[in-house]
Structure formats: structure tokens, C-alpha cells
Design an enzyme around this catalytic site. Structure first.
Site, mmCIF file in Angstrom:
data_model
loop_
_atom_site.group_PDB
_atom_site.id
_atom_site.type_symbol
_atom_site.label_atom_id
_atom_site.label_comp_id
_atom_site.label_asym_id
_atom_site.label_seq_id
_atom_site.Cartn_x
_atom_site.Cartn_y
_atom_site.Cartn_z
ATOM 1 N N THR A 258 43.069 -20.861 27.835
ATOM 2 C CA THR A 258 42.573 -20.420 29.145
ATOM 3 C C THR A 258 41.343 -19.532 28.970
ATOM 4 O OG1 THR A 258 44.031 -18.487 29.205
ATOM 5 C CG2 THR A 258 44.883 -20.541 30.131
ATOM 6 N N SER A 288 36.120 -21.425 31.624
ATOM 7 C CA SER A 288 36.301 -20.133 32.291
ATOM 8 C C SER A 288 36.493 -20.323 33.789
ATOM 9 C CB SER A 288 35.078 -19.243 32.053
ATOM 10 O OG SER A 288 33.957 -19.750 32.768
ATOM 11 N N CYS A 289 36.881 -19.238 34.462
ATOM 12 C CA CYS A 289 37.046 -19.295 35.917
ATOM 13 C C CYS A 289 35.712 -19.611 36.591
ATOM 14 C CB CYS A 289 37.618 -17.983 36.436
ATOM 15 S SG CYS A 289 36.650 -16.511 35.997
ATOM 16 N N ASN A 320 40.488 -6.901 32.832
ATOM 17 C CA ASN A 320 41.131 -6.006 31.877
ATOM 18 C C ASN A 320 40.278 -5.728 30.646
ATOM 19 O OD1 ASN A 320 43.564 -5.094 32.940
ATOM 20 N ND2 ASN A 320 44.639 -6.975 32.417
ATOM 21 N N THR A 347 27.395 -14.191 31.149
ATOM 22 C CA THR A 347 28.376 -15.227 31.468
ATOM 23 C C THR A 347 28.073 -16.457 30.634
ATOM 24 O OG1 THR A 347 29.290 -16.667 33.188
ATOM 25 C CG2 THR A 347 27.003 -16.021 33.447
ATOM 26 N N GLY A 348 29.125 -17.045 30.102
ATOM 27 C CA GLY A 348 28.947 -18.269 29.321
ATOM 28 C C GLY A 348 29.066 -19.518 30.177
ATOM 29 N N ASN A 453 39.185 -15.760 40.967
ATOM 30 C CA ASN A 453 39.019 -15.946 39.523
ATOM 31 C C ASN A 453 40.331 -15.827 38.755
ATOM 32 O OD1 ASN A 453 37.800 -13.147 40.500
ATOM 33 N ND2 ASN A 453 38.923 -12.748 38.598
#
Length: 481
Positions: A258, A288-289, A320, A347-348, A453
Site C-alpha cells: 500500500t 499512492s493515494c 503520521n 510527491t511521487g 486519502n
């Protein structure tokens, strides 16, 4: 009788119909493994008010409210058919029947529309597939909720175990409590008890073994009666093939990550490239989301208009990985307080587009800002198109995509002028097109895409796992290609 009395009487009548829908929906789900949907939203285990609100939401995308008086005849017609495991959208049945014009009865039309799920065409119920969660954080617990929710028919996916590092004092009790109550997503829908003596959490009758380990190579899952399981790694600790292969232990046959996979690990966005998964693939990623949020609408726009280049800017809720208060962090800026600052970060998602959409040659760039909200983000997707268009054309197209295309479970659509981020907590779609914010000028289009997300992404993960396990049942009426 006053107008207000008329409105109240009408409401009471619709309440009565919605109440009579509940046992029919439940029986179809339990006895025939049929999931009743309304415009891609499941009606299983929903309350009277939830069913009515789901019908009313149709006006946001279809332009007019859908009444239970319209859908109830189709639901009754389903009870007369020899249905096999499937997902049946009564909202789409009502909409397509309205436009049909052949003079068929509701019963005749329904039988024809769902013929692929009846008689000789119906697929057989499959045995449950064991699932193991490695890690039990934000995504792990939401995936657990979804797995437990979908176990109602006794088939499909079965959550057998979670693997975590042992904490101090009453570890299993505290983990069960976190599953039971969530500050963002609310109470668990059902009952949870703890069997400390046997190291189990029992949720809605599902016995979930808690396995303590900080090294995947030390676990023999067959010792717990687990066989041929799909393991979902929610830790993100290992992201390449070598690291994730550590999970391929006795009792585990496939691993789903995930987080974005590295090197040759396939990045899968359900609805876009899940059909590229090969039967012998043992390791894959759900990306990713944000990748899941932008790739479906990007594909939709590329298919219709062509895309020359694009940029995505995500305004993302904190996670987190950030610090609650200023403290040391290995990454730039993320050490500053997540609750007090907007934090520029990377961001990827933009680079991950190439893995999910290899045929899209357009360069896509991206950046991200973390903001002080705990859930729901927005991706601002700016595109240079191959041809000029209008805002009205783009919105009509995306509305139709959300209603009747193969991407309808990924892309939602909302026209409410006062929508804000908290309105999308619990959305099961990968992203939601905000019609009011959309901007189009010639060959330039800017889409504002909300996404939960946490929960929306978890739903995408579940869809991939269902596909891998072979329990992703067909949807009727079939979406337009």
C-alpha cells in the site's frame, strides 16, 4: 392539506419503501452474493435514511433526484431471477430503462440487463481467500473494516490475521480499541471483542489472529491455519521486490503493497491497469493515494481530448510521517509541526503516472503541500489538451464518465457549490470531480479532484485484492466502454 403536509406525507411514503428495501437487499447479499448498488454506491447494510440520501445524491451527477419509487420495481424484479454472484446497480437499471423506449416491462428489461449473472451464465461462488494484514496503522485498520464489512455473505475475502510489533501492556486490547473507534471515520459498524488468551480480535464474528513479529522471515502462517493468503503490507518499510519477497512465507502466496513500489514492482491503479496483472504475479503495489486520485481522471481526459502535458499540485492532509510538534525528522520541512503549518513537500504521484499509464507520453510534473487537516486532500490537475473544448463539454463528459463508464467506481462527480474537504470523508471513490471549481480555456483544463486519502485509497486497495483473488464479481448493467 398544506404544502408542508404534502412534503411530509411524501417523505413518510419514501421511508416506508426504503424500509422494505432493506430485507430484500440483505437477502440477495447473504444468499446469492449479490451486492446491490445505486450509482456505484453499495446499499448493503445501509439504514433507511442512508438509502434515501443515496437516492437523493443522484441529482448531483444525473441532474435530478432518483426516487425509491423508481428503483423499487427493479429490486423486486431481481428477487424473481436465478442470480449468481454479481454487483447490480439499480440506479443504472432505472436510468437505462427510462431511455430504452422498447416498451418492455420492468421485469423483462431487468432480466435482459442482468442476463450475464443468471442461469447458465452465472459464475459459481468461490471459496474464501485468506488475507493477512502486515501492519495495523491508518490504512491497515480501514482495510480491516472493509474486509470485515465484505465478509457478510461468507464468501470472498476473509481477514485471518494481522502482524504487528508487540507493544507494552494490553497490546491486543489497545489495537482492538483503535479498530473500534476512529476520530475521523467514526465507530466500527458492528461488535468487537477480544480473546486475549488466544491472541484474537473477534469482529462481527470474524476471528482475527494477532501475530507478533518485527521480521517477516520468522512467520510460518500455516501454523495458524492460513493457506494461499494475500498479504497486504501497510508498513511501507519494504518497497522493492527483494524486500517484499520476505513476506512470501509458508501460507502466503501473494504480496500487495500500500505504497508506491520501486524498480520493477508493478504499480496498479484499479480501473486503469488492473487488467495487466498476470496470474503468476506474486508482488505488486497499489501505488499512492494521490496516484489513484489523479490517474483515472487523467486517463479519462487523455482518452477524450488527448493530453500534451500536465502538472498536479496536491493540497494534502497531514500524515503520521510528520511530527505533531517541531522535532527532528529525516526529511526537509517534515520535522515542523503538522498541526500548525503548511509544509511544502514532494510527491511521487507524477512520476508514478508513467507506470500506470505507459501509453501516455505527455510529461506530468507534480508537487505537494501538506496542510493542517487530518484527512481528505485535493489534487489540482492542470492539463494542456490536444484540442480546444469548453467547460460545459468537459463537465458533461466527466459526469457521464462517473455514471456509466468503466471508471465509475474510481471517479465521482459533485456539483454542490459549497462543498468542502470534510464532506468527502468516507468517500469510496479514488477521486471526486468538483464541477464548480473546474476551469477550461481553449486547450487548457484545470480539474479540482477531492479524495479521501485514507478511505478512498483503502477501497482501491480492496478492489485490487479482489481482482487478484478472483472474487471481483461482474457489474450489471455493464458500463459503457
Amino acid at each position: 392539506m398544506t404544502v408542508n403536509d404534502d412534503s411530509f406525507t411524501n417523505w413518510m411514503h419514501r421511508e416506508e419503501i426504503a424500509e422494505s428495501m432493506i430485507p430484500i437487499i440483505g437477502k440477495l447479499h447473504r444468499e446469492q452474493d449479490v451486492n446491490v448498488l445505486l450509482h456505484s454506491r453499495s446499499l448493503v447494510n445501509k439504514s433507511v435514511v442512508s438509502i434515501l440520501k443515496t437516492h437523493r445524491f443522484a441529482r448531483q451527477i444525473a441532474g435530478e433526484e432518483l426516487s425509491v419509487t423508481e428503483t423499487m420495481p427493479f429490486l423486486r424484479a431481481l428477487t424473481t431471477l436465478d442470480l449468481g454472484p454479481s454487483q447490480i446497480d439499480i440506479g443504472m437499471l432505472a436510468a437505462t430503462y427510462r431511455a430504452d423506449g422498447r416498451g418492455l416491462s420492468v421485469e423483462e428489461f431487468t432480466a435482459e440487463a442482468v442476463a450475464g449473472a443468471t442461469g447458465e451464465n452465472k459464475i459459481e461462488r468461490r471459496a474464501s481467500r485468506d488475507v493477512v494484514l502486515y501492519g495495523f496503522g491508518r490504512i491497515g485498520r480501514l482495510i480491516a473494516r472493509l474486509l470485515i464489512e465484505k465478509a457478510g455473505s461468507g464468501n470472498g475475502l476473509r481477514l485471518r490475521a494481522i502482524v504487528v510489533r508487540k507493544g507494552k501492556g494490553q497490546d491486543i486490547v489497545k489495537r482492538a480499541s483503535l479498530l473500534r473507534r476512529d476520530s475521523i471515520h467514526g465507530q466500527f459498524q458492528g461488535t468487537i471483542t477480544v480473546d486475549e488468551a488466544n491472541g484474537k480480535i473477534i469482529a462481527n464474528g470474524n476471528e482475527i489472529q494477532v501475530i507478533y513479529s518485527d521480521d517477516p522471515t520468522t512467520v510460518d502462517y500455516t501454523a495458524y491455519g492460513i493457506d494461499d493468503a494475500i498479504l497486504i503490507d501497510n508498513t511501507g518499510r519494504w518497497r522493492d521486490r527483494e524486500g517484499l519477497s520476505k513476506h512470501l512465507r509458508p501460507g502466503v502466496s501473494k504480496v500487495v503493497l500500500t505504497a508506491p513500489g520501486k524498480s520493477d514492482v508493478p504499480n496498479i491503479v484499479h480501473g486503469v491497469n488492473h487488467d495487466t496483472i498476470k496470474p503468476d504475479d506474486q508482488i505488486l503495489s497499489c501505488a499512492s493515494c494521490t496516484t489513484n486520485a489523479i490517474v483515472p481522471p487523467l486517463k479519462a481526459m487523455a482518452d477524450e481530448y488527448g493530453v500534451l502535458r500536465g502538472h498536479v499540485e496536491t493540497v494534502h492532509s497531514y500524515t503520521n510521517d510528520q511530527n505533531l510538534l517541531d522535532n527532528y525528522h529525516g526529511s526537509d520541512r517534515r520535522g515542523r509541526s503538522a498541526a500548525l503549518n503548511m509544509v511544502i513537500t514532494e510527491t511521487g504521484a507524477a512520476s508514478a503516472v508513467a507506470k500506470a499509464l505507459p501509453d501516455l507520453k505527455a510529461p506530468i510534473t507534480g508537487s505537494s503541500i501538506r496542510v493542517p487537516v487530518p484527512d481528505v486532500s485535493i489534487a489540482i490537475l492542470s492539463l494542456r489538451l490536444e484540442r480546444e473544448t469548453t467547460r460545459e463539454e468537459v463537465l458533461d463528459y466527466l459526469r457521464n464518465v462517473s455514471l456509466a463508464s468503466p471508471l465509475k467506481r474510481q471517479i465521482d462527480f459533485i456539483s454542490a457549490p459549497d462543498a468542502v474537504s470534510s464532506d468527502f470523508i468516507g468517500s469510496r471513490h479514488a477521486s471526486i470531480v468538483d464541477a464548480g471549481a473546474t476551469k477550461v480555456d481553449g486547450d487548457n483544463a484545470i480539474l479540482y479532484l477531492w479524495y479521501d486519502n485514507e478511505f478512498g485509497y483503502s477501497c482501491q486497495v480492496i478492489r485490487v485484492v479482489q481482482h487478484v483473488s478472483g472474487v471481483e464479481y461482474p457489474t450489471f448493467p455493464a458500463p459503457a466502454v
